[in-house]
Design an enzyme around this catalytic site. Structure first.
Site, PDB file in Angstrom:
ATOM      1  CD  GLU A 294      76.429 -54.975  17.137  1.00  0.00           C
ATOM      2  OE1 GLU A 294      76.298 -55.175  18.361  1.00  0.00           O
ATOM      3  OE2 GLU A 294      76.875 -53.927  16.668  1.00  0.00           O
TER       4      GLU A 294
ATOM      5  CE  LYS B 152      68.509 -55.982  23.880  1.00  0.00           C
ATOM      6  NZ  LYS B 152      68.390 -56.570  25.217  1.00  0.00           N
TER       7      LYS B 152
HETATM    8  S1  IVH Z   1      74.162 -51.440  22.076  1.00  0.00           S
HETATM    9  C1  IVH Z   1      73.619 -47.089  22.653  1.00  0.00           C
HETATM   10  N1  IVH Z   1      74.473 -53.922  21.307  1.00  0.00           N
HETATM   11  O1  IVH Z   1      71.006 -54.541  25.579  1.00  0.00           O
HETATM   12  C2  IVH Z   1      73.358 -48.526  22.506  1.00  0.00           C
HETATM   13  N2  IVH Z   1      73.449 -53.541  23.403  1.00  0.00           N
HETATM   14  O2  IVH Z   1      68.990 -51.946  25.993  1.00  0.00           O
HETATM   15  C3  IVH Z   1      73.878 -49.307  23.640  1.00  0.00           C
HETATM   16  N3  IVH Z   1      72.874 -55.584  24.630  1.00  0.00           N
HETATM   17  O3  IVH Z   1      71.770 -53.553  28.538  1.00  0.00           O
HETATM   18  C4  IVH Z   1      73.639 -50.752  23.596  1.00  0.00           C
HETATM   19  N4  IVH Z   1      73.611 -57.000  23.135  1.00  0.00           N
HETATM   20  O4  IVH Z   1      73.846 -54.523  27.507  1.00  0.00           O
HETATM   21  C5  IVH Z   1      74.010 -53.112  22.273  1.00  0.00           C
HETATM   22  N5  IVH Z   1      74.852 -56.058  20.487  1.00  0.00           N
HETATM   23  C6  IVH Z   1      74.398 -55.263  21.460  1.00  0.00           C
HETATM   24  C7  IVH Z   1      73.827 -55.748  22.645  1.00  0.00           C
HETATM   25  C8  IVH Z   1      73.359 -54.854  23.600  1.00  0.00           C
HETATM   26  C9  IVH Z   1      73.055 -56.871  24.314  1.00  0.00           C
HETATM   27  C10 IVH Z   1      72.245 -55.096  25.871  1.00  0.00           C
HETATM   28  C11 IVH Z   1      72.983 -53.990  26.545  1.00  0.00           C
HETATM   29  C12 IVH Z   1      71.927 -53.172  27.218  1.00  0.00           C
HETATM   30  C13 IVH Z   1      70.700 -53.515  26.475  1.00  0.00           C
HETATM   31  C14 IVH Z   1      70.266 -52.306  25.669  1.00  0.00           C
END
Ligand code: IVH
Length: 699
Positions: A121, A123
């Site tokens: 995905e 980020k």
């Molecule tokens: S998954 C258990 N997916 O990145 C996993 N996080 O360090 C939880 N973020 O502040 C996060 N895009 O807000 C995930 N596609 C994505 C993301 C994402 C941005 C941000 C999230 C968090 C940080 C993770």
């Protein structure tokens, strides 16, 4: 008036139709009706609700904005913590290879086993949010906060048209959706233009704009801010059979009517991940929003459960970043900034240039030595680099583009050896890289920074004394030194309530915080003074060695050199600081205002099972704050140092650990997580504290 069954039915039909159009317009970006038709239906619903107030329900499309501003955002405990993900620092394909290798090892897959299936995905560069739906209704929206406790921003989130107030289809009793609130670049540009025209605050980048917009006390303001949302995961779920894959979860979230980004893929092995990384890199500038990398997640939920977590990070996910971005622009001039210890920092004023998702207008040049080494001159074309959140930096000039001879830049000459903030003399010691203002607390720039440092968490910890308030207090001449904060004639509830952006409640809270800070420790007090080169660790060493403030005040250079780890440079800084009459005055006044327990000087060696062992802490631990972990180590006779070296025995690493972890790995040091530390301390059964973890810096 009795509700006419016709009105009730029409209201329900209108709501369903409006919700459908909103989903098509805001989530799918594929409008199903002309705007005018939507407006007509909306007004019809508004009119019916006005005529039949008893038909109004909170989830009606007309009820997104409402209510009075609140005085603060309430704390929300996350039943399922909001975790962070490990960042892969190798920005090449090797980053994907390393992640896949870790996953395969942890799953016990040998070379003959087939490739692992992943979801890749984007980020998103916004802020994490948790949306709680109960029986399909949005009941709570909370920011991430420290991962365990966030802020209730429900009323603000309700104003985002992309976020359904009711889920489509058959919703489970409890479904917490995790995702990212962000601002599109075009929306950000329009917002800033409008802000500027209205004489309001300009935001530095879309992420700050999104965060500032979401954390408003008045939802009417949030309603006017163009925020967007993407769902990417789950929190607490009850009464729902989860799909067996993460890609299935994302599909299900989309089917509930939530926005899920289309740039995602289900792929196999490291090659598939690296391909996505490269594809998205090529697309990055064309995306309507900022990303700071891509995220890989093991697709099978069963495997995610098997892999579990290390500290606060899932083993089944990783963020794979992109290299720092570099662009060329013109160096228009060099300004100077004055820091807490009077350091005069040259700052490059640049022709605005878009790099890494933000428009950069200035960048640090560090000091005269750096300017000389790089040989950058005003008027040059320069390369500017921006890596994530790091302050942009001038890499160097493009000499081939230099038009004719440009004069070299001399910082001291440019400011005529006077501080631009207070006019005091500026000096640069013989073997010093940095030039400094000698104005001390007479200099407003130093004064503000000194107050902020004094009040900071690891110093005397005055909660709520931030930059805005300090600027006003210093600007209005109310406060000049930290001691002034404790002078009730200067700082009191009435005075504070009179400041911009302060209400009675915040003023009372701040007064309370100041009162609380009076009770402190000698080490915190020494650190709070902001003596150059005296960080938290040195302050503790000094407190332990001298035991009482009087002994420290009486110490000469030789006495200071007896303190373990205090060398000639630190000793000289302390002596110079204490030699200043006004510093002595401030200390005397603070001695009256503050209290701390003093112990007799303890030059004796530490005892305890960790005696003689040196620890370094980095990253966020799952349940301990850094000061707590440090206190536990010290109580067992160990020492906590600020940086990793060959003398370090253990590195205690939490999530988001950065360069210290890399260095410790290079040196082959023992690396512990929180459990490992607890084992070492023999404190494995200490109850975890869940609500107070924090992110601590890496310096
Ligand atoms: S998954 C258990 N997916 O990145 C996993 N996080 O360090 C939880 N973020 O502040 C996060 N895009 O807000 C995930 N596609 C994505 C993301 C994402 C941005 C941000 C999230 C968090 C940080 C993770």
């Amino acid at each position: 008036m009795a509700v006419s069954p016709d009105a009730g039915a029409r209201v329900a039909a209108l709501r369903a139709e409006l919700e459908r159009h909103e989903h098509a317009y805001y989530v799918l970006d594929a409008p199903t009706v002309p705007d005018a038709e939507y407006d007509r239906l909306f007004r019809e619903l508004q009119a019916l609700e006005a005529a039949h107030p008893e038909l109004v329900i909170p989830d009606s499309p007309t009820q997104r904005v409402g209510g009075q501003p609140s005085s603060e955002l309430a704390a929300v405990h996350h039943a399922v913590p909001m975790l962070s993900i490990r960042t892969e620092t190798d920005t090449t394909d090797q980053g994907a290879v390393a992640f896949d290798a870790r996953v395969r090892r942890a799953l016990g897959l040998d070379e003959s086993a087939p490739p692992v299936t992943y979801t890749a995905e984007l980020k998103f560069d916004g802020l994490a949010i948790s949306l709680r739906y109960e029986s399909g209704r949005l009941v709570l929206a909370a920011t991430r906060g420290d991962g365990s406790t966030g802020e209730d921003v429900t009323r603000n989130v309700r104003t985002l048209r992309q976020i359904p107030l009711r889920l489509a289809g058959e919703a489970p009793p409890v479904l917490e959706v995790r995702g990212e609130i962000y601002m599109r670049r075009d929306d950000f540009g329009r917002l800033n233009a409008a802000q500027e025209a209205a004489g309001q605050k300009i935001f530095v980048n879309p992420r700050n704009a999104a965060a500032g917009s979401l954390r408003q006390l008045d939802p009417k303001i949030t309603a006017q801010r163009p925020l967007s949302f993407f769902a990417y995961g789950l929190g607490e779920v009850r009464g729902w059979t989860l799909p067996d894959s993460h890609s299935g979860v994302l599909d299900a979230l989309a089917a509930f009517g939530l926005p899920v980004c289309a740039h995602r893929t289900r792929t196999e092995g490291p090659e598939g991940l690296a391909r996505f990384h490269a594809d998205m890199a090529a697309l990055r500038d064309k995306l309507p929003f900022d990303i700071d990398g891509v995220v890989y997640k093991v697709d099978a939920i069963a495997r995610q459960l098997e892999l579990g977590f290390v500290s606060r990070e899932p083993r089944w996910a990783v963020a794979h970043k992109y290299p720092a971005q570099e662009v060329a622009t013109r160096l228009l001039g060099i300004d100077v900034q004055v820091g807490r210890t009077g350091a005069i920092t040259p700052v490059a004023r640049l022709e605005p240039v878009f790099v890494g998702g933000v428009t950069v207008t200035n960048a640090t040049l560090h000091n005269q030595g750096e300017i000389d080494r790089k040989d950058v001159r005003i008027g040059d074309w320069v390369v500017v680099r921006r890596a994530g959140d790091v302050i942009p930096e001038v890499v160097g000039p493009i000499v081939e583009r230099r038009a004719g001879e440009l004069p070299r830049f001399d910082l001291l000459a440019a400011i005529d050896r006077r501080c631009p903030e207070c006019g005091s003399h500026v000096v640069r010691g013989e073997d010093e890289a940095v030039a400094r203002c000698t104005g001390g607390l007479f200099c407003p720039a130093q004064c503000k920074q000194a107050l902020l440092h004094f009040a900071s968490r690891r110093a005397v910890d005055i909660d709520g004394l931030g930059e805005q308030i300090v600027n006003q207090l210093v600007g209005a001449g109310i406060v000049r030194t930290p001691a002034d904060l404790f002078d009730g004639a200067r700082v009191n509830a009435e005075v504070l309530a009179g400041l911009a952006r302060m209400g009675d409640k915040s003023a009372a809270n701040l007064v309370h915080a100041i009162e609380q800070s009076r009770e402190t420790t000698l080490a915190r007090f020494i650190f709070a003074l902001g003596i150059r080169n005296v960080g938290e660790t040195t302050a503790k060493d000094l407190a332990r060695h001298f035991g009482a403030l009087a002994a420290l005040l009486a110490a000469d250079e030789a006495a200071l050199l007896e303190v373990p780890d205090v060398g000639p440079v630190v000793a000289r800084c302390i002596v110079e600081f204490l030699a200043e009459a006004h510093n002595r005055e401030v200390i005397a006044a603070l001695q009256q205002a503050l209290r701390w327990p003093e112990s007799a000087g303890t030059a004796r060696p530490a005892e305890g099972r960790l005696a003689g062992k040196t620890f370094v802490l980095t990253g966020t631990l799952p349940s301990l704050r850094r000061d707590e972990a440090a206190a536990m180590i010290e109580a067992a006779g160990g020492k906590v140092a600020g940086s990793v070296s060959k003398k370090t025995d253990y590195l205690v690493a939490g999530s988001d650990a950065g360069s210290k972890l890399d260095k410790a790995q290079q040196l082959g040091l023992v690396i512990l997580d929180e459990d490992g530390l607890r084992d070492l301390l023999g404190a494995g059964d200490t109850p975890p504290r869940d609500s107070q973890t924090e992110l601590f810096g890496d310096n």
